[in-house]
Design an enzyme around this catalytic site. Structure first.
Site, short mmCIF file in Angstrom:
data_model
loop_
_atom_site.label_atom_id
_atom_site.label_comp_id
_atom_site.label_asym_id
_atom_site.label_seq_id
_atom_site.Cartn_x
_atom_site.Cartn_y
_atom_site.Cartn_z
N GLU A 87 -6.46 -7.57 -0.67
CA GLU A 87 -6.84 -7.58 0.75
C GLU A 87 -8.28 -7.14 0.88
O GLU A 87 -8.70 -6.18 0.23
CB GLU A 87 -6.05 -6.55 1.56
CG GLU A 87 -4.62 -6.87 1.87
CD GLU A 87 -3.99 -5.77 2.73
OE1 GLU A 87 -4.70 -5.08 3.47
OE2 GLU A 87 -2.77 -5.59 2.62
N GLU A 123 0.84 -1.20 0.00
CA GLU A 123 0.00 0.00 0.00
C GLU A 123 0.87 1.25 0.00
O GLU A 123 0.84 2.06 0.94
CB GLU A 123 -0.94 -0.01 1.20
CG GLU A 123 -1.99 -1.10 1.11
CD GLU A 123 -3.05 -1.01 2.20
OE1 GLU A 123 -2.83 -0.31 3.20
OE2 GLU A 123 -4.09 -1.65 2.05
C1 GAL Z 1 -4.06 -2.62 5.15
C2 GAL Z 1 -2.64 -3.10 5.25
C3 GAL Z 1 -2.54 -4.41 6.00
C4 GAL Z 1 -3.38 -4.36 7.24
C5 GAL Z 1 -4.79 -4.01 6.88
C6 GAL Z 1 -5.72 -3.97 8.06
O1 GAL Z 1 -4.10 -1.24 4.96
O2 GAL Z 1 -2.09 -3.28 3.98
O3 GAL Z 1 -1.19 -4.66 6.29
O4 GAL Z 1 -2.84 -3.43 8.11
O5 GAL Z 1 -4.81 -2.75 6.30
O6 GAL Z 1 -7.02 -3.59 7.68
#
Ligand code: GAL
Length: 905
Positions: free
Chosen positions: A559, A402
């Protein structure tokens, strides 16, 4: 393989050394060593080592030229004649690859550019220039090499130092028409300004130019591979990646087998004792996991001290996963620098707008423009890539994590320096910058580049164009970091796709993803829902935009969450059915990979209350059961994999520059939220049962019957023309309040609002009338507007008023433009208010819902080729009897996939 040959030239034979790669050659490079025009030979490292290495690394035939030196009466243009003769010889050979480059180092770089300028009949495809000596007088004369020294070099080469022919030091020549240039600069080089100036000159002449600054080097570093091995390695890597034939992007994972929807998570085994790893892999198989993103935050474990690597544990995990048939999307672990690095180099820590250091303790505490951070990060990337290049589990590279999530706006001195460089490339002259930034306002006129700063804390609103350019620069600076990592990955593993996880979600707008998308082999996104009435629609909106960043092609959901997150004020778990519905909505909009953060819920650390595929409760849990069901469902949908999104008739346009500009300070209201307005339109269209594509403003709009461009605030002349042509060509454009107001410099278009779009819309507005919190304006349609209002003067007889303010005056207008139209909404109507007028906008465009009347609003339809997705937008079951081939009911929060008419999935 190398061979010494002679090529015939106008002054007699020219010695060349030809390097051939082991496999089939992809490119050919003619290379000229340096030596101030009077020294050097084919054996010096800058000729021999460079030739051999570039041949090997880029699969290229390299022809190193032993051109005549400026000694014994030999002068300009003889060395150029020789290099050009070799170029002519190379281009006449039909047995060599079609991709051709010319390059050189120092004085040799000047010869390469001069020869390229002559090569109009068979021009090169690219230039590779190492620390070029391309100007006299040089732009600045720094330490080390004295003025006399440089004068002497030029006098010896040309015979004089005045009235120089333009191509003798080709910075003085007309450069337009040259091919893309890749420039390596030595960091502490008194000739570095010449390379930098050449880069700016090339860009100004419309030639794409990219440079790599080799840290810790002095002029001629390619000649001293033993002194600065890392910098030489990185410089050669930069050239090799450019020289190699471009890969066909987009590409998908490196894997064999039938198409499928990938399924998995971030996997952080370093947080767990080794005994857990085998359990992990067993449970992954049970859940149907096919891929994991590995090692994202593992820098401290992989490089526990400077240059001391510990890959043993990662080897073991990679092998374990591979043995279980699970692919690895291997992260470059550069998102979170380890304590040894920040302790030794606190100068890599970002600085916020108020001048506060961003200390370690969380993550992403690094400056995107820090040369020190870059050096350490790239060294690790190189070591990692070399280690796992041939590992059979490696399916893709996941660069950093990110990018920009926490460090996009850095105000440090490194950022200031890089910002100035970026501005010089953008504006070339200070006069142009002063004009663009409107610096006559508040006595801000700049007399030297060094006076320019990032928009640091000030006692009032900072120059808006400075702010806007800083946003552009910050997005570019992070992209540049991504490209630097990608260069190494592509060099070492050319067949492994490279991506990075975007954050197309909610209010996140700092990275201009439509601009980044061309640089990833496939788009990957992270998405988290936020509570609220439009939460589900927002997910669909974001997924939709991801699917359109590269013309409807499949992308990868890297994710999302199985249930609650941990970073909102109150973290609400998902309701039954939501996990699958959210995942499948992404698939409906083109995701061919569905992954979560994270595999196993952490026991310690800031994210221990964030949901995961395998929660604290273990495998006997509702979440794990839902995860396993989803795995099975995705397996049944393998027929969907690879299908592009099917475009709809309606586009909702997203423009990151308008988003940035519209939400700047010192505006009529600080309550305006660009994306909320766009989302309202999307919701209204869903409520009407109409499928829409969320597309970047750069997309080809001509195929859409209706284009909604909400708050299109920043409209350069070229965009105005595109929109005028779109409407004149029969398209139906809709835009809203605060559109067309400024140009690309954030300067107001004059003559009345909506500025650039005034004539197209056939209206004129003299003043904005934003509304106070809680205030609303009733409309003739029975609804009301909030946030904004305007006194709209109709200036063109072809305008129809579709809705009026109850107190008088047009609120919504449409102007007929040939077979098309241009409509304007002067207030914020919200989804319900928009729904009321939507039919008036859809009908003339001939847009109709593809859903049976009963389902409109309750069900979202998404289409990928022959496959239709029906997504329940409500918390109630929906009757589907009107849909051929569908089951009787669509459960609350359910999704039905009709693989082909009559085959529900
Ligand atoms: C994202 C990040 C992850 C984790 C996740 C939690 O922004 O890439 O590592 O922190 O959020 O929601």
């Amino acid at each position: 393989m190398r061979a010494d040959l002679e090529v015939t030239g106008p002054h007699g034979p020219i010695p060349v050394r030809v390097y051939e790669p082991d496999g089939a050659a992809e490119a050919v490079l003619v290379w000229a060593h340096g030596g101030g025009f009077r020294h050097g030979d084919l054996d010096m490292p800058e000729a021999d080592m460079v030739g051999a290495e570039l041949s090997r690394r880029a699969n290229a035939v390299v022809v190193s030229v032993g051109y005549r030196l400026a000694v014994d009466g030999v002068r300009y243009p003889v060395p150029i004649d020789d290099v050009h003769a070799v170029w002519t010889w190379v281009t006449a050979r039909t047995d060599l690859p079609a991709r051709r480059a010319i390059g050189g180092a120092s004085a040799g770089a000047a010869l390469a550019v001069s020869a390229a300028l002559r090569a109009t009949a068979s021009p090169p495809d690219l230039l590779l220039l190492a620390y070029p000596f391309a100007h006299f007088p040089t732009p600045t004369l720094g330490h080390g090499r004295t003025l006399e020294n440089i004068e002497d070099m030029v006098r010896n080469y040309v015979g004089r130092i005045s009235d120089l022919p333009a191509d003798a030091l080709p910075g003085a020549a007309r450069l337009d028409g040259l091919p893309p240039a890749y420039i390596v600069l030595s960091e502490s080089d008194d000739l570095r300004p010449s390379g930098e100036l050449l880069e700016r000159q090339l860009r100004e002449a419309g030639v794409p130019a990219e440079s790599f600054l080799a840290p810790g080097t002095t002029h001629g570093h390619l000649n001293r591979p033993d002194d600065v091995p890392d910098a030489v390695d990185a410089s050669l890597g930069f050239f090799a990646a450019a020289l190699r034939a471009p890969r066909q992007a987009p590409r998908w994972l490196r894997r064999d087998g039938e198409p499928r929807i990938e399924f998995g998570a971030d996997y952080n085994p370093e947080q767990w004792p080794r005994e857990v790893w085998a359990d992990d892999v067993r449970a992954m198989r049970e859940a149907g996991v096919t891929i994991v993103s590995l090692g994202i935050f593992a820098w401290a474990r992989l490089e526990p001290a400077e240059r001391r690597y510990d890959f043993g544990w990662l080897d073991e995990v990679m092998d374990l996963l591979h043995a279980a048939g699970i692919l690895v999307d291997l992260a470059t672990p550069t998102a979170s620098p380890p304590p040894w690095l920040t302790t030794r180099h606190p100068e890599i820590l970002p600085v916020d707008r108020d001048g506060r250091t961003v200390w370690p303790g969380a993550r992403q505490h690094w400056r995107p423009t820090s040369p020190v951070f870059r050096e350490h990060a790239l060294r690790l990337v190189r070591a990692l890539a070399r280690r796992y290049a041939d590992h059979p589990a490696l399916a893709a590279w996941h660069v950093n994590n990110e990018l920009g999530c926490h460090n996009v706006h850095d105000y440090s001195d490194d950022a200031a320096r890089a910002f100035r460089g970026w501005l010089r490339r953008r504006y070339t002259t200070l006069d142009a910058l002063n004009a663009a930034w409107g610096t006559d306002f508040w006595s801000q006129r700049y007399g030297e580049w060094e006076q320019i700063l990032p928009p640091r804390y000030a006692n009032g609103p900072v120059n808006p164009t400075q702010q806007l350019d800083f946003k552009r620069f910050s997005s570019d600076a992070l992209k540049e970091h991504y490209l630097a990592e990608r260069r190494i990955l592509r060099e070492i593993t050319p067949d492994v796709p490279v991506t990075t996880n975007f954050m197309v979600a909610g209010p996140i707008n700092e990275m201009n993803y439509p601009d980044w998308a061309a640089e990833v082999d496939f788009v990957a996104n992270d998405h988290y829902t936020r509570p609220g009435p439009q939460s589900r629609d927002e997910l669909s909106f974001s997924a939709n935009l991801c699917g359109n960043l590269i013309s409807g092609r499949p992308w990868f959901l890297m994710e999302h969450s199985t249930s609650a997150v941990n970073w909102q004020p109150v973290n609400v778990p998902k309701l039954p059915g939501e996990l699958a519905r959210d995942s499948l909505t992404h698939v409906a909009h083109g995701a061919d990979g569905v992954c979560f953060f994270q595999w196993r819920q952490s026991r310690a650390g800031a994210e221990k209350f964030h949901s995961a595929m395998l929660p604290h409760a273990g495998t006997s849990s509702a979440i794990f059961a839902a995860v396993t069901d989803l795995g099975a469902r995705l397996r049944s949908l393998s027929g969907v994999a690879g299908l592009a999104r099917t475009p709809s008739d309606v586009a909702v346009v997203i423009d990151y520059e308008s988003w940035w500009a519209a939400e700047q300070d010192s505006h009529p209201t600080d309550r305006l939220r660009y994306r909320d307005e766009a989302l309202d339109w999307y919701t209204a269209l869903l409520d009407a049962g109409v499928r829409a594509d969320v597309v970047p403003v750069s997309a080809d709009l001509t195929g859409y019957r209706l284009v909604v461009a909400p708050i299109l605030h920043l409209v350069p002349a070229a965009l105005r023309q595109r929109l005028e042509e779109y409407a004149a060509g029969g398209g139906h454009l809709v835009t809203t309040y605060f559109s067309g107001i400024v140009d690309e410099f954030d300067h107001a278009w004059l003559g009345g609002y909506p500025g650039a779009l005034r004539d197209l819309l056939g209206i004129r507005v003299e003043e904005f009338a934003p509304l106070l919190d809680g205030e609303s304006v009733p409309l003739s349609t029975g609804t009301s507007g909030t946030l904004w209002s305007e006194r709209v003067e109709v200036t063109d007889p072809a305008v129809t008023v579709l809705a009026a303010y109850a107190g008088g005056g047009a609120a919504v207008t449409r102007r007929a433009v040939g077979a098309g139209s241009a409509a304007y909404i002067s207030t914020r109507l919200g989804p319900q208010g928009l729904l009321v007028i939507l039919d008036e906008l859809l009908s003339p465009a001939g847009v109709v819902s593809e859903l049976p009347p009963d389902l409109r609003g309750k069900v979202e339809l998404a289409v990928r080729g022959p496959v239709r997705f029906l997504i329940n937008r409500t918390a109630e079951p929906v009757e589907l009897s009107a849909v051929a081939g569908a089951p009787q009911t669509l459960p609350a929060r359910g999704v039905v996939v009709l693989l082909s008419p009559g085959t529900p999935g």
